[in-house]
Design an enzyme around this catalytic site. Structure first.
Site, PDB file in Angstrom:
ATOM      1  N   ASP A  37      51.086  96.784   6.796  1.00 60.47           N
ATOM      2  CA  ASP A  37      49.922  97.069   7.627  1.00 60.47           C
ATOM      3  C   ASP A  37      48.979  98.000   6.871  1.00 60.47           C
ATOM      4  O   ASP A  37      49.418  98.981   6.265  1.00 60.47           O
ATOM      5  CB  ASP A  37      50.358  97.733   8.944  1.00 60.47           C
ATOM      6  N   GLU A  78      45.254  93.342  10.627  1.00 56.36           N
ATOM      7  CA  GLU A  78      45.515  93.839   9.283  1.00 56.36           C
ATOM      8  C   GLU A  78      47.007  93.854   8.960  1.00 56.36           C
ATOM      9  O   GLU A  78      47.461  94.570   8.075  1.00 56.36           O
ATOM     10  CB  GLU A  78      44.935  95.248   9.121  1.00 56.36           C
TER      11      GLU A  78
END
Length: 612
Positions: free
Chosen positions: A484, A527
């Site tokens: 992430d 993301e």
């Protein structure tokens, strides 16, 4: 301090301690001593013993107190003799141990190593004696057994298959049995009087000098403790080394080491087998070698270990024997060549359903076989190849010259292991090819994330599901990481969504550059990305993930006037034997990711290293 100071009666003393505390400390210290402690007054009545005394002699403490110590001796004569000697002891400073035969309560006599200490009061008056006794029955038995076995040893030396030699205190050979002399390439007479270390143990396997002080056998003679060694070489008279397993036992007489006995056996074949298994593991676990390179490495290993010329992985279908992979000395054998199965030795291997070997076909019934008539192959060893439990063909090694010895059970077991590993590699390669085909098909069906050009969530979950099934079926390793981008919202807020999109594309490119073609990598959403690493332990996956993290942290992304840097956090987890779905291992990786975020970001955390 006089011995009497430690036995002063209960009451206030110069130490200022409470008498009960002092007595308790004294009793605890006395009972912690492993040797038997017996204190007697000048009338030779027992006034104090410890727990070790009770265990050694069989008398309870209260049962012994007050009785004459004659109950402890082998005979009345010995009791009287010790009584005379104790006054000589009191008059001298000698505290050397002496051996006395004692008698237990049950009548058993045993030898005890004894130190006698006189007890005096503050004015020097003799109060009694303390004896510290250690049961040395085992030592006496060993010494007696050694004496009894000397004649027997002389007789069995002639028949023993192991090498045996005896050393004097200087390490010189004083006897060598015929088997030992044969192994070392000497006549017995040539070895007698020679320093054993300098003659047969002078160098390490690589030829580097082996100092006598570092030799375990010599250290055993110095320490008096026996040693066993499993990974060294002895040197023959002709200068050739051979692997040995040896044990050296010091010979003790009258508490003095007077020499040692060394027994040894040639374990060269066992060592070769061990090294072959190590090399096999190194080949099959390598991430640097591709499928074809691994198969060729296993074939080379088999050819070298069995001292044969040809190594073949053959596929058998409809009684047709097809060479898939091979090693041959002249290059005359090539992949793709086909033979009738009945014209190869492998027909017998498949009929046997297990490893098969012979070392001299021409001197056996095999001489009538078509393979012998056509190719003259004298020595052969092979095993069936199974792929996912189904017969695939054979792994076999051969040569046109006979071997000087038959194949033994360890050879047959090793070729079976080779075949098992080759079968696993073929199965793994099939899985990889099927996975590659599935990846291509899924990509064709729009399984790619449009923004980053990596797998989308649906494709990742599908491929990962296949990998979990394969890993469970083959009991293989598999690891998952979740990645992430740190503070990604700031990128969108400060530089716009187009810049955010470019950051995600760069993250995906840098991550994929660190992965293999067989690894699955995709975008879960936003993301967040995920990687699935087949045949990879979680610790190795954590190292891969850290390389990804470093590559991203070092990258300057051209989305602003000065470029933009970003970091990522990654959680890693390995597939457990209890996992049935991809979701289970993904959830653990996700928890590890959140731990990485909570620990300050820009880091990799392995789920197994978390304290949950």
């Amino acid at each position: 301090m006089r011995a009497s100071d430690s036995l002063q009666p209960t009451g206030s003393g110069p130490d200022g301690l409470d008498p009960r505390l002092r007595d308790a400390l004294f009793a605890a210290a006395l009972n912690d001593i492993p040797s038997a402690i017996v204190a007697a007054n000048t009338d030779r009545r027992i006034i104090l013993v410890n727990r070790a005394f009770s265990a050694m002699f069989g008398y309870a403490v209260q049962e012994a107190i007050g009785r004459k110590s004659i109950i402890l001796y082998e005979s009345e004569a010995k009791f009287e003799a010790i009584g005379q000697e104790r006054y000589q002891l009191a008059a001298s400073a000698n505290r050397e141990p002496y051996v006395v035969n004692y008698r237990r309560k049950n009548g058993d006599v045993f030898p005890g190593e004894t130190i006698g200490v006189p007890l005096h009061d503050a004015d020097g008056k003799l109060l009694g004696f303390v004896a510290i006794i250690r049961d040395i029955t085992d030592r006496f038995r060993a010494e007696a057994a050694l004496k009894e076995s000397e004649e027997r040893n002389r007789l069995i030396l002639e028949a023993a298959a192991e090498g045996i030699y005896g050393l004097d205190a200087q390490g010189n050979a004083i006897f060598v049995n015929p088997a030992g002399a044969r192994m070392l390439g000497y006549a017995v007479e040539e070895l007698l009087g020679c320093n054993a270390h300098e003659t047969v143990h002078h160098s390490f396997p690589d030829g580097a000098p082996y100092a006598s002080a570092d030799c375990p056998a010599m250290q055993a003679m110095n320490s008096g403790e026996p040693v066993s060694v499993t990974d060294e070489v002895f040197w023959r008279k002709d200068g050739r080394p051979f692997w040995v397993e040896y044990a050296t036992t010091p010979i003790v007489k009258a508490n003095e080491i007077v020499g040692a006995v060394t027994t040894f056996q040639d374990v060269t074949e066992r060592k070769k087998l061990h090294l072959a298994l190590e090399r096999l593991h190194s080949v099959t676990s390598s991430r640097r070698l591709n499928f074809g390179e691994k198969i060729r490495a296993i074939l080379r290993l088999g050819v070298e270990h069995f001292d044969l010329a040809f190594g073949i992985v053959a596929h058998v279908e409809n009684d047709v024997y097809t060479v898939r992979h091979c090693i041959s000395p002249d290059g005359g054998l090539r992949p793709g060549q086909q033979f009738a199965l009945g014209e190869t030795y492998c027909v017998h291997t498949l009929e046997a359903g297990g490893p098969l070997g012979f070392h001299h076909a021409g001197a056996s019934a095999i001489a009538a076989h078509p393979c012998y008539r056509a190719f003259g192959l004298e020595a052969y060893i092979g095993a069936p190849l199974l792929v996912d439990g189904v017969r695939y063909g054979t792994l076999n090694f051969s040569r046109p010259k006979p071997l000087g010895h038959p194949f033994d059970n360890s050879d047959l077991e090793l070729v079976r292991l080779f075949a098992e590993w080759v079968g696993n590699e073929i199965a793994r390669q099939r899985d990889i090819e099927e996975l590659a085909a599935a990846q291509e098909e899924l990509k064709r069906l729009a399984g790619t994330d449009e923004l980053t050009d990596v797998a989308n969530r649906r494709q990742v979950e599908l491929l990962a599901g296949h990998e979990v099934e394969r890993a469970r079926r083959q009991r293989a390793d598999m690891a998952v990481f979740v990645l992430d981008a740190d503070h990604f919202k700031r990128v969108n807020d400060d530089h716009g969504h187009e810049a955010g999109d470019q950051v995600l594309r760069v993250i995906a490119q840098l991550a994929k550059a660190q992965l293999r073609s067989v690894d699955v990598f995709g975008r879960l959403g936003g993301e967040e990305f995920v990687g699935v690493l087949p045949d990879t332990p979680a610790d190795v996956a954590a190292e891969v993930a850290d390389r990804i993290r470093e590559a991203i942290a070092e990258e300057i992304i051209p989305v602003a006037s000065d470029g933009l840097s970003i970091t990522v956090s990654i959680g890693v987890a390995g597939l457990l034997s209890t996992d049935e779905t991809f979701r289970e291992v993904l959830n653990r990786a996700d928890r590890a990711l959140y731990a990485a975020k909570g620990a300050g970001r820009n880091r990799v955390i392995h789920h197994d290293h978390m304290n949950e």
